[in-house]
Design a protein around this motif. Structure first.
Motif, PDB file in Angstrom:
ATOM      1  N   ILE A 116       0.785   3.292  -8.342  1.00 26.38           N
ATOM      2  CA  ILE A 116      -0.042   2.261  -7.716  1.00 26.38           C
ATOM      3  C   ILE A 116       0.127   0.921  -8.415  1.00 26.38           C
ATOM      4  O   ILE A 116       0.094  -0.138  -7.782  1.00 26.38           O
ATOM      5  CB  ILE A 116      -1.532   2.695  -7.688  1.00 26.38           C
ATOM      6  CG1 ILE A 116      -2.302   1.898  -6.616  1.00 26.38           C
ATOM      7  CG2 ILE A 116      -2.210   2.540  -9.027  1.00 26.38           C
ATOM      8  CD1 ILE A 116      -1.951   2.232  -5.209  1.00 26.38           C
TER       9      ILE A 116
ATOM     10  N   GLU B  13      -4.537  -2.321   1.884  1.00 23.85           N
ATOM     11  CA  GLU B  13      -5.015  -1.198   1.083  1.00 23.85           C
ATOM     12  C   GLU B  13      -3.892  -0.186   0.956  1.00 23.85           C
ATOM     13  O   GLU B  13      -3.046  -0.065   1.848  1.00 23.85           O
ATOM     14  CB  GLU B  13      -6.234  -0.560   1.767  1.00 23.85           C
ATOM     15  CG  GLU B  13      -6.895   0.537   0.961  1.00 23.85           C
ATOM     16  CD  GLU B  13      -8.129   1.097   1.676  1.00 23.85           C
ATOM     17  OE1 GLU B  13      -8.811   1.924   1.066  1.00 23.85           O
ATOM     18  OE2 GLU B  13      -8.373   0.708   2.828  1.00 23.85           O
TER      19      GLU B  13
ATOM     20  N   LEU C 225     -11.380   6.873   4.084  1.00 20.13           N
ATOM     21  CA  LEU C 225     -10.511   7.199   2.958  1.00 20.13           C
ATOM     22  C   LEU C 225      -9.099   7.556   3.402  1.00 20.13           C
ATOM     23  O   LEU C 225      -8.130   7.347   2.665  1.00 20.13           O
ATOM     24  CB  LEU C 225     -11.101   8.362   2.158  1.00 20.13           C
ATOM     25  CG  LEU C 225     -12.416   8.091   1.412  1.00 20.13           C
ATOM     26  CD1 LEU C 225     -12.908   9.361   0.737  1.00 20.13           C
ATOM     27  CD2 LEU C 225     -12.250   6.970   0.392  1.00 20.13           C
ATOM     28  N   THR C 226      -8.957   8.115   4.600  1.00 17.53           N
ATOM     29  CA  THR C 226      -7.645   8.589   5.043  1.00 17.53           C
ATOM     30  C   THR C 226      -7.009   7.710   6.119  1.00 17.53           C
ATOM     31  O   THR C 226      -5.813   7.812   6.362  1.00 17.53           O
ATOM     32  CB  THR C 226      -7.756  10.029   5.584  1.00 17.53           C
ATOM     33  OG1 THR C 226      -8.762  10.078   6.615  1.00 17.53           O
ATOM     34  CG2 THR C 226      -8.135  10.998   4.485  1.00 17.53           C
TER      35      THR C 226
ATOM     36  N   VAL D 126      -5.220  11.801  -5.712  1.00 17.16           N
ATOM     37  CA  VAL D 126      -5.112  10.581  -4.914  1.00 17.16           C
ATOM     38  C   VAL D 126      -5.465   9.389  -5.785  1.00 17.16           C
ATOM     39  O   VAL D 126      -6.346   9.455  -6.647  1.00 17.16           O
ATOM     40  CB  VAL D 126      -6.038  10.639  -3.678  1.00 17.16           C
ATOM     41  CG1 VAL D 126      -7.497  10.813  -4.079  1.00 17.16           C
ATOM     42  CG2 VAL D 126      -5.890   9.382  -2.821  1.00 17.16           C
TER      43      VAL D 126
ATOM     44  N   ILE E 261      -1.023   7.802   1.974  1.00 21.86           N
ATOM     45  CA  ILE E 261      -1.900   8.672   2.745  1.00 21.86           C
ATOM     46  C   ILE E 261      -1.763   8.360   4.232  1.00 21.86           C
ATOM     47  O   ILE E 261      -1.429   7.232   4.615  1.00 21.86           O
ATOM     48  CB  ILE E 261      -3.362   8.525   2.273  1.00 21.86           C
ATOM     49  CG1 ILE E 261      -4.183   9.758   2.646  1.00 21.86           C
ATOM     50  CG2 ILE E 261      -3.998   7.241   2.826  1.00 21.86           C
ATOM     51  CD1 ILE E 261      -5.526   9.821   1.933  1.00 21.86           C
TER      52      ILE E 261
ATOM     53  N   SER F 231      -7.611  -1.183  -3.357  1.00 19.72           N
ATOM     54  CA  SER F 231      -8.059  -2.083  -2.295  1.00 19.72           C
ATOM     55  C   SER F 231      -7.808  -3.506  -2.765  1.00 19.72           C
ATOM     56  O   SER F 231      -8.334  -3.926  -3.801  1.00 19.72           O
ATOM     57  CB  SER F 231      -9.552  -1.870  -2.005  1.00 19.72           C
ATOM     58  OG  SER F 231      -9.775  -0.561  -1.546  1.00 19.72           O
TER      59      SER F 231
ATOM     60  N   ILE G 219      -1.131   9.868  -2.253  1.00 14.16           N
ATOM     61  CA  ILE G 219      -1.599  11.218  -2.535  1.00 14.16           C
ATOM     62  C   ILE G 219      -0.451  12.022  -3.133  1.00 14.16           C
ATOM     63  O   ILE G 219       0.727  11.725  -2.912  1.00 14.16           O
ATOM     64  CB  ILE G 219      -2.135  11.926  -1.267  1.00 14.16           C
ATOM     65  CG1 ILE G 219      -1.050  12.027  -0.187  1.00 14.16           C
ATOM     66  CG2 ILE G 219      -3.365  11.234  -0.748  1.00 14.16           C
ATOM     67  CD1 ILE G 219      -1.463  12.883   0.993  1.00 14.16           C
TER      68      ILE G 219
ATOM     69  N   PHE H 106      -8.636  -0.406  -8.316  1.00 18.67           N
ATOM     70  CA  PHE H 106      -8.123   0.949  -8.157  1.00 18.67           C
ATOM     71  C   PHE H 106      -9.225   1.991  -8.357  1.00 18.67           C
ATOM     72  O   PHE H 106     -10.257   1.740  -8.971  1.00 18.67           O
ATOM     73  CB  PHE H 106      -6.969   1.212  -9.130  1.00 18.67           C
ATOM     74  CG  PHE H 106      -7.409   1.520 -10.548  1.00 18.67           C
ATOM     75  CD1 PHE H 106      -7.745   2.818 -10.937  1.00 18.67           C
ATOM     76  CD2 PHE H 106      -7.483   0.517 -11.501  1.00 18.67           C
ATOM     77  CE1 PHE H 106      -8.153   3.109 -12.233  1.00 18.67           C
ATOM     78  CE2 PHE H 106      -7.891   0.791 -12.805  1.00 18.67           C
ATOM     79  CZ  PHE H 106      -8.228   2.088 -13.171  1.00 18.67           C
TER      80      PHE H 106
ATOM     81  N   ALA I 282      -3.177   3.930  -0.574  1.00 22.02           N
ATOM     82  CA  ALA I 282      -3.599   5.152  -1.251  1.00 22.02           C
ATOM     83  C   ALA I 282      -2.394   6.085  -1.310  1.00 22.02           C
ATOM     84  O   ALA I 282      -1.776   6.368  -0.282  1.00 22.02           O
ATOM     85  CB  ALA I 282      -4.755   5.815  -0.507  1.00 22.02           C
TER      86      ALA I 282
ATOM     87  N   HIS J 241      -7.826  16.680   2.948  1.00 21.73           N
ATOM     88  CA  HIS J 241      -8.635  15.934   1.988  1.00 21.73           C
ATOM     89  C   HIS J 241      -9.993  16.602   1.784  1.00 21.73           C
ATOM     90  O   HIS J 241     -10.547  16.563   0.685  1.00 21.73           O
ATOM     91  CB  HIS J 241      -8.809  14.488   2.457  1.00 21.73           C
ATOM     92  CG  HIS J 241      -8.566  13.484   1.368  1.00 21.73           C
ATOM     93  ND1 HIS J 241      -7.344  13.320   0.763  1.00 21.73           N
ATOM     94  CD2 HIS J 241      -9.393  12.590   0.758  1.00 21.73           C
ATOM     95  CE1 HIS J 241      -7.429  12.382  -0.151  1.00 21.73           C
ATOM     96  NE2 HIS J 241      -8.658  11.929  -0.173  1.00 21.73           N
TER      97      HIS J 241
ATOM     98  N   ARG K 250      -5.952   5.045  -5.188  1.00 17.10           N
ATOM     99  CA  ARG K 250      -5.986   4.011  -4.163  1.00 17.10           C
ATOM    100  C   ARG K 250      -6.260   2.662  -4.787  1.00 17.10           C
ATOM    101  O   ARG K 250      -6.860   2.561  -5.866  1.00 17.10           O
ATOM    102  CB  ARG K 250      -7.003   4.323  -3.070  1.00 17.10           C
ATOM    103  CG  ARG K 250      -8.447   4.334  -3.480  1.00 17.10           C
ATOM    104  CD  ARG K 250      -9.344   4.731  -2.302  1.00 17.10           C
ATOM    105  NE  ARG K 250      -9.077   6.077  -1.845  1.00 17.10           N
ATOM    106  CZ  ARG K 250      -8.578   6.384  -0.645  1.00 17.10           C
ATOM    107  NH1 ARG K 250      -8.291   5.417   0.223  1.00 17.10           N
ATOM    108  NH2 ARG K 250      -8.367   7.625  -0.302  1.00 17.10           N
TER     109      ARG K 250
END
Length: 905
Positions: free
Chosen positions: A851, A793, A785-786, A816, A746, A820, A797, A830, A795, A754, A818
């Motif tokens: 991921i 982190e 988030l973006t 999406v 992302i 962390s 998409i 996730f 993410a 988004h 993600r």
């Protein structure tokens, strides 16, 4: 790797042991015991003494292994040579953390200290302990009443964390803040930072609910990438302010010697703080004034300030301060001026600053302020008041406060005087409106808000790690570099350096290299090949500024002119720089661009932050002009434009009168290409393009020198202090219906798409994702988030068409996922969300596999997640991609766990 969670045991222990406790008046052992016992800390404080004598009424234990219980944390006051033994004993007992207050003889002996440090860290790694210090004053956590420090007083409770590298400033700030009734969530001294450093503490404070802002005192940074990654993560959510020593060269050297760390350039530190979204201030007063300002104001929409006052002189002084600091005075709308003329009946200055009559009432202030706050050209208003017998300050303050509450724009205040203004300041403090004692302080507060806003914008930039809009010939450059290194050379000059620029599509003047063996006649022959007129330069690895040594001749029109110029160049260089090696000449096509500006672009390698890019006014006046700015790579066009804007030459490049504006896009693109070059070729540790001609037609490099060395990293991005956007992770996949979908990390610019993506997610799926019923996400949450930090982190998409087979439509965000990751890379958590109308196409599985593989590749130990009990689809997906699924009946959720990289035994 030691877990970051151990910091909870350090800063929030339930029990404390004190090794080296004493009753001797004035001793560190007594001071730490007094501080621990005189607070409101509820846990046991257990002294450890070989003679087992009680300390301040507390029974002692002979050793760690005889303590009545295992402490969460220990404070150690002991000779340096005894420290390894004490840490070993604590580790065996199961203690999680230690504050090492011991002061040692290895402070200024780098070799001895390094060996000693490795020994201590081996012990702490073995037992998964964390240590604060040594050579520190400890820390204070007022929220639990714990004073585990050698400070002479307790700290008041508050919402600001202060982290200091200096013991002396630790004590000074604590004393000053107490006198100003300023409280803290944490007050921490780092000392020599053997283990816990700024980045670790920032990671801890990021998730601390009691901390709303972070203040740092920094002398040096030891791990730039770790520090900036943590700082960027905190700065996205809480203001981070920095007070750093070493603005002068002498101060920087003293700070580096004091801490035993590498000496880094102060301007590079400045660039790093700016890029990380932090705000740097110059003194303690400003530090606390600014954090108060940022805490009490809304984010600025722009940088234009209106000034409202009942005194001309304060208004003029405030205007002068604003303009002198590069600020913008708001130009009032015609509509606003018409309203003011009608309402004020001529009792104002008809301009900004808006000066009312000296006896202006609260009602008059309120009217004027309401018009200014509605003005579209105004982003904030500074309201000032000079005391007068005609109206009380508090009356005006009440009116200003009432009006300010009706607007989303920021209002700052400065009511002058001492006793007369006390009541007014109390009104503003109660209302949460920033107030300042002088116009200068008020303007400085506003300018800090402006700079903070700019830094937050830089924080959100995520330049790519691989070329997108241009395809450089990277292989050619690597061949240049390899040949130089194989032959034992570090310098690429002349045609080689120009070839590197050409490979990266940077326009470079036609160049011929003439060796010293070819001599003067070789220069003449090269000039004929290029065509007259030409420029002639000496070829020397020892002359960075050839013109200053008399090594340049321009506008040569004939063979005779070249011969004569070559002889004169040799004579002048040998006279002015007799030790300089002369390897021949460089002959170039003479560039005649009447309106071209001379600029320079340099890459230097900072010992702390790695590669940095410098830009400014170039040519023979580079040193004299001293006009340049610095930025950390990688750059994109936005960051390149911001770098240029911080130089004085930027205003000239915009053009004036009959001087046409330079092609700013071409300059920015050149900076981005140079940034990409040092990412692609990590062997380049220095580069200088000077001069770089720039005019309305574009840019042209006239000279370039490149220094290379064997790279210490496999990939260029690994040497950068800020990780770039990882374009190499982009991939195309095929869904069950044959649709081709693009999976990629992302980016900040994905934010608008988004919002649209979430419109296609049902309320039930949103509840499954966020574990509660939520309405529209606030702008700040969407930014989180973006706008992510790729170091901690990730993410991914999915971008593709809404309808299968539609290749002509605009690509939409379809899903999406993600993860962390904890700062110690132990656990990644996730979360996944797919458009509700595009389920059962295999997109969820593709994203989950992406991921999982990413987390595995970066060495993460395990990946975990949760789902509500009724979310059967997520349970099935988790099982399909290898998760172990268990149900928590108490919380009515499913837990998912998958080991990616087992711990070594």
């Amino acid at each position: 790797m030691v877990k970051i969670s151990k910091l909870d045991k350090l800063f929030k222990p339930t029990s404390v042991a004190v090794i080296g406790a004493s009753e001797e008046p004035g001793s560190p052992g007594r001071q730490i015991m007094e501080n621990l016992l005189s607070g409101t800390f509820l846990g046991p404080v257990m002294p450890v003494r070989e003679d087992m004598q009680p300390v301040l009424g507390q029974e002692s234990s002979r050793s760690v292994d005889t303590l009545p219980l295992t402490p969460d944390m220990a404070c150690i006051i002991a000779p340096h040579e005894e420290l390894p033994r004490h840490l070993e004993d604590l580790g065996k007992r199961g203690c999680h953390a230690a504050v090492v207050l011991s002061r040692g003889r290895f402070r200024f002996d780098r070799d001895a200290r390094d060996g000693y440090t490795r020994n201590l860290l081996d012990i702490t790694q073995k037992y998964e302990m964390r240590i604060l210090g040594p050579n520190c004053l400890g820390f204070i956590n007022p929220s639990i009443g714990l004073n585990a420090s050698l400070a002479h007083r307790h700290a008041l409770p508050g919402k600001v964390a202060f982290v200091s590298q200096s013991d002396s400033l630790f004590a000074t700030v604590l004393d000053w803040a107490t006198s100003q009734s300023i409280g803290f969530s944490h007050f921490i001294s780092l000392g020599d930072r053997y283990d816990i450093r700024f980045g670790n503490v920032l990671d801890y404070l990021m998730s601390d609910p009691n901390t709303r802002a972070v203040l740092l005192y920094i002398e040096t940074i030891m791990n730039a990438r770790s520090f900036l990654s943590a700082a960027r993560a905190v700065a996205r959510n809480k203001p981070v302010l920095v007070l750093k020593a070493g603005r002068s060269i002498q101060g920087a050297r003293a700070a580096a010697a004091h801490s035993g760390a590498f000496l880094g350039s102060d301007e590079v530190y400045d660039a790093a703080f700016r890029r990380a979204g932090m705000l740097r201030v110059n003194d303690i007063d400003t530090l606390f004034d600014t954090v108060e300002t940022l805490a009490r104001t809304r984010p600025l929409r722009g940088e234009r300030l209106a000034i409202l006052t009942n005194g001309g002189s304060p208004g003029f002084l405030a205007t002068d301060s604003l303009v002198a600091g590069g600020g913008k005075l708001a130009m009032l709308e015609d509509k606003t001026e018409e309203q003011l003329i009608e309402a004020m009946e001529g009792a104002w200055s008809f301009d900004n600053p808006l000066i009312l009559r000296s006896d202006a009432s609260g009602e008059l202030y309120s009217q004027a302020l309401s018009y200014l706050l509605k003005d579209k050209n105004t982003d904030a208003v500074l309201v000032m008041h000079v005391p007068t017998h005609a109206v009380s300050d508090s009356e005006v303050a009440e009116a200003v406060t009432k009006t300010a509450r009706t607007s989303k724009r920021n209002v700052l205040t400065s009511f002058l005087g001492e006793e007369a203004a006390e009541d007014a300041r109390a009104v503003f403090a109660k209302a949460g409106i920033p107030t300042y004692a002088t116009p200068d302080k008020a303007i400085r507060g506003f300018q800090n808000m402006v700079q903070y806003r700019r830094n937050q914008e830089l924080l959100m930039e995520a330049p790519p790690s691989m070329p997108e809009s241009f395809m450089p010939d990277t292989d050619d450059v690597k061949q240049f570099v390899a040949r130089a290194l194989e032959s034992g050379r570090q310098l690429l000059g002349g045609t080689e350096a120009m070839g590197v620029l050409s490979a990266y599509k940077i326009p470079a003047v036609e160049t011929r290299l003439v060796s010293d063996m070819e001599g003067v006649e070789g220069a003449v022959e090269a000039a004929n090949e290029i065509g007259y007129p030409v420029a002639l330069k000496v070829l020397s690895p020892d002359l960075l500024r050839k013109s200053l040594a008399g090594g340049v001749a321009l506008d040569l029109e004939s063979d005779a002119a070249v011969r004569e110029a070559a002889q004169h160049i040799l004579e002048r260089v040998r006279e002015q720089q007799p030790s300089a090696r002369i390897n021949g000449f460089v002959v170039q096509r003479m560039m005649r661009r009447a309106f071209a500006h001379e600029l320079f672009i340099e890459v230097v390698t900072d010992p702390v932050f790695g590669p940095v890019i410098r830009f400014g006014q170039g040519g023979s006046l580079t040193e004299v002009a001293d006009d340049h700015a610095v930025s950390l790579p990688p750059l994109n066009l936005g960051l390149a434009r911001e770098l240029i804007s911080r130089t004085r030459v930027a205003s000239i490049l915009r053009g004036h009168r009959e001087f046409p504006a330079a092609n700013m896009d071409a300059i920015c693109q050149t900076l981005v290409k140079v940034s990409q070059l040092i990412v692609d070729v990590p062997e380049i540790f220095e580069l200088s393009v000077n001069p770089l001609f720039a005019d309305s037609e574009g840019v042209m490099a006239l000279d370039c020198a490149i220094h290379v060395a064997k790279a210490e990293v496999a990939r260029g991005e690994d040497q950068l202090a800020i990780r770039p956007y990882p374009r190499e992770l982009e991939v195309c996949v095929t869904l069950k219906d044959g649709r081709r979908v693009f999976l990629r990390p992302i980016r900040p610019e994905d934010e608008p798409a988004h919002w649209e993506f979430l419109e296609h997610v049902s309320a039930e799926d949103m509840r499954y994702r966020f574990f509660s019923n939520i309405g529209e996400l606030p702008r700040t949450e969407m930014a989180k988030l973006t706008h992510i930090d790729y170091d901690r982190e990730m993410a991914f998409i999915a971008k593709g068409s809404e309808v299968c087979g539609d290749e002509s439509g605009e690509e939409k965000t379809l899903g999406v996922v993600r993860a962390s990751t904890s700062p110690d890379n132990e656990v990644a958590e996730f979360a996944i969300l797919i458009r509700s109308d595009l389920k059962r196409l295999g997109l969820g599985k593709q994203l989950m596999q992406k991921i999982i593989e990413y987390c595995r590749s970066r060495g993460t130990h395990k990946i975990v997640g949760q789902a509500l009990a009724e979310n059967a689809g997520m349970v099935g997906l988790a099982e399909a991609v290898g998760f172990e699924v268990t149900k928590d009946f108490e919380d009515d959720v499913y837990n998912f766990e998958q080991i990616l990289n087992p711990h070594e035994k």
